[in-house]
Design a protein around this motif. Structure first.
Motif, PDB file in Angstrom:
ATOM      1  N   MET A 151       2.840 -27.893 -32.549  1.00 44.90           N
ATOM      2  CA  MET A 151       3.864 -28.059 -33.579  1.00 44.90           C
ATOM      3  C   MET A 151       3.347 -28.811 -34.797  1.00 44.90           C
ATOM      4  N   GLU A 152       2.482 -29.792 -34.593  1.00 52.02           N
ATOM      5  CA  GLU A 152       1.996 -30.600 -35.710  1.00 52.02           C
ATOM      6  C   GLU A 152       0.932 -29.900 -36.538  1.00 52.02           C
ATOM      7  N   TRP A 153       0.533 -28.699 -36.123  1.00 49.94           N
ATOM      8  CA  TRP A 153      -0.329 -27.872 -36.955  1.00 49.94           C
ATOM      9  C   TRP A 153       0.484 -26.883 -37.803  1.00 49.94           C
ATOM     10  N   ALA A 154       1.800 -26.813 -37.585  1.00 48.24           N
ATOM     11  CA  ALA A 154       2.635 -25.890 -38.361  1.00 48.24           C
ATOM     12  C   ALA A 154       2.517 -26.191 -39.852  1.00 48.24           C
ATOM     13  N   ARG A 155       2.344 -25.152 -40.657  1.00 55.91           N
ATOM     14  CA  ARG A 155       2.127 -25.364 -42.088  1.00 55.91           C
ATOM     15  C   ARG A 155       3.436 -25.500 -42.858  1.00 55.91           C
ATOM     16  N   ASN A 156       4.543 -25.014 -42.290  1.00 60.14           N
ATOM     17  CA  ASN A 156       5.839 -25.165 -42.955  1.00 60.14           C
ATOM     18  C   ASN A 156       6.897 -25.517 -41.926  1.00 60.14           C
ATOM     19  N   ASP A 157       8.112 -25.751 -42.396  1.00 56.33           N
ATOM     20  CA  ASP A 157       9.198 -26.217 -41.530  1.00 56.33           C
ATOM     21  C   ASP A 157      10.053 -25.081 -40.973  1.00 56.33           C
TER      22      ASP A 157
END
Length: 446
Positions: A151-157
């Protein structure tokens, strides 16, 4: 150490996408291996342990005793969450995940050589209990790290529900592998399954640990944690801090899991003792049915995570809880028809209500905590449910059926769990599509 991975915060878009894929794959495969270890124990408990470790007990009592040891692993999971949550927020997600994989894998492999009651009496059950506790500590620290690593590599929300659901995908993978291993060696060993066949799947854990280590050693620390290190925002006592600042979120996360976790272990663990002892169907038939159900979850878990990005995390989750509350009655009605076709269908369908919650669950819980405390908070909230939901569920189901001689009592228990989940989830904050790392996102607590 996370300071070696600080460049993760300044990666170009193509490289960031590549690292995201690697993190998701590493989290999913590593989690699948750990859940293989955990579910292998679940599967074998209903088939083997009562007979080998409590041979002089009444069959019903022996099953209760075996499921009591099984529950020890769940009681240990909050301990693992506290230990590894602390280090996950102190030294990083990657290092902690390597430690949990080793702990879980070695404890599982050791189960393969535990002597039975015939060899050393009650001490076999004692050793089994210790190893089960170690398993629980390992898996207690695994979930939070694997979810955050993705999840903390996700580039957007806008895609956190889908990305965070991939480590959840490790659950049906582990369930599939565990049931497949037991099914294969059940057929290979035949009448010797109780003598030696059940031990081989546990021994194979050593090979899987090697694969998992190779994959996890090759990933970078997450950009979120690297940024926390760079800005010197790492908390010195994250577990104590999160308990002080987020008590409501921790408790709500635990109660929100009631209708996801308790029915899951009824559908995948208790079903073996119920199917063999009450329905009188074969061991291999049940293994094949649960294995087939896990294959369906390969699709439904990420799909439900993706849908939660569209309609909102809480909406998706509460829909799944409501369906679960109703399905418990349908499930046992289908099982009690005695028709092999309908029993098979009931088992296959049983994981869909679970997946409607499990898909969005990772993001729903992890989003409730700020980055510097996210591993500790999400792990503790998630794993506390093991004490009140997952661990006791097969034990409670066995007791209910033995006391009331009716599966309706178990269905009512599932419905009560669903009501608890609906109330708890309604009280949670929905962060779907919001920036959970923004400075003002959690300012009400600072």
């Amino acid at each position: 150490m996370a300071t070696l991975d600080l460049d993760a915060t300044r990666l170009a878009v193509p490289e960031h996408q590549r690292q995201l894929r690697r993190a998701v794959i590493a989290s999913t495969i590593g989690t699948a291996i750990e859940w293989y270890d955990f579910f292998l124990y679940s599967t074998v408990t209903g088939l083997v342990f009562a007979k080998l470790f409590f041979p002089h007990s009444d069959p019903w009592v022996g099953t209760l005793e075996a499921f009591a040891i099984y529950a020890v692993g769940f009681a240990a999971r909050p301990v693992g969450a506290a230990i590894f949550g602390h280090y996950g927020d102190r030294i990083g997600r990657k290092s902690t995940l390597i430690a949990t994989l080793l702990l879980m894998g070695l404890a599982t492999a050791a189960v393969a050589v535990v002597p039975t009651y015939a060899s050393i009496g009650i001490w076999g059950a004692v050793i089994l209990t210790v190893l089960r506790f170690i398993q629980g500590v390992g898996v207690g620290g695994e979930w939070g790290g694997s979810v955050l690593m993705s999840m903390e590599w996700a580039r957007n929300d806008r895609s956190r529900g889908l990305i965070a659901s991939w480590p959840q995908f490790g659950v049906p993978c582990g369930l599939f592998l565990a049931n497949l291993a037991v099914l294969v060696f059940s057929q290979m060993a035949g009448d010797q399954f109780l003598a030696w066949g059940w031990r081989i799947p546990f021994a194979l854990s050593i090979i899987l640990v090697g694969v998992g280590l190779y994959i996890r050693l090759g990933i970078l620390e997450t950009p979120v944690f690297s940024k926390l290190v760079a800005e010197r925002q790492v908390d010195r006592t994250p577990m104590l801090t999160v308990i002080r600042e987020y008590p409501k979120e921790i408790l709500l996360s635990a109660f929100a899991r009631m209708s996801e976790q308790a029915p899951f272990y009824i559908f995948t663990a208790f079903v073996f003792s119920y199917g063999i002892g009450t329905l009188h169907v074969s061991r291999d038939f049940l293994l094949t049915a649960v294995l087939s159900a896990s294959v369906l979850s390969f699709v439904s878990i990420p799909l439900c995570g993706h849908i939660s990005d569209q309609i909102g995390r809480k909406n998706m989750y509460m829909l799944g809880a409501a369906v679960t509350g109703i399905f418990g009655f349908v499930y046992f009605a289908m099982l009690n028809t005695g028709s092999l076709t309908i029993i098979f269908l009931a088992i296959i369908l049983s994981l869909i209500p679970h997946d409607m919650q499990y898909g969005p669950q990772a993001a729903l819980i992890a989003e409730s905590f700020t980055g510097r405390l996210r591993y500790s908070g999400s792990s503790l909230g998630y794993q506390l449910a093991s004490v009140i939901a997952g661990g006791p569920a097969p034990l409670i189901a066995t007791w209910l059926y033995g006391t009331f001689h009716s599966a309706t009592a178990i269905a009512i228990y599932i419905a009560i769990c669903a009501v608890v989940t609906l109330v708890a989830t309604a009280m949670m904050t929905d962060y779907t599509g919001k920036d959970i790392n923004a400075a003002g996102a959690y300012e009400r607590r600072t």
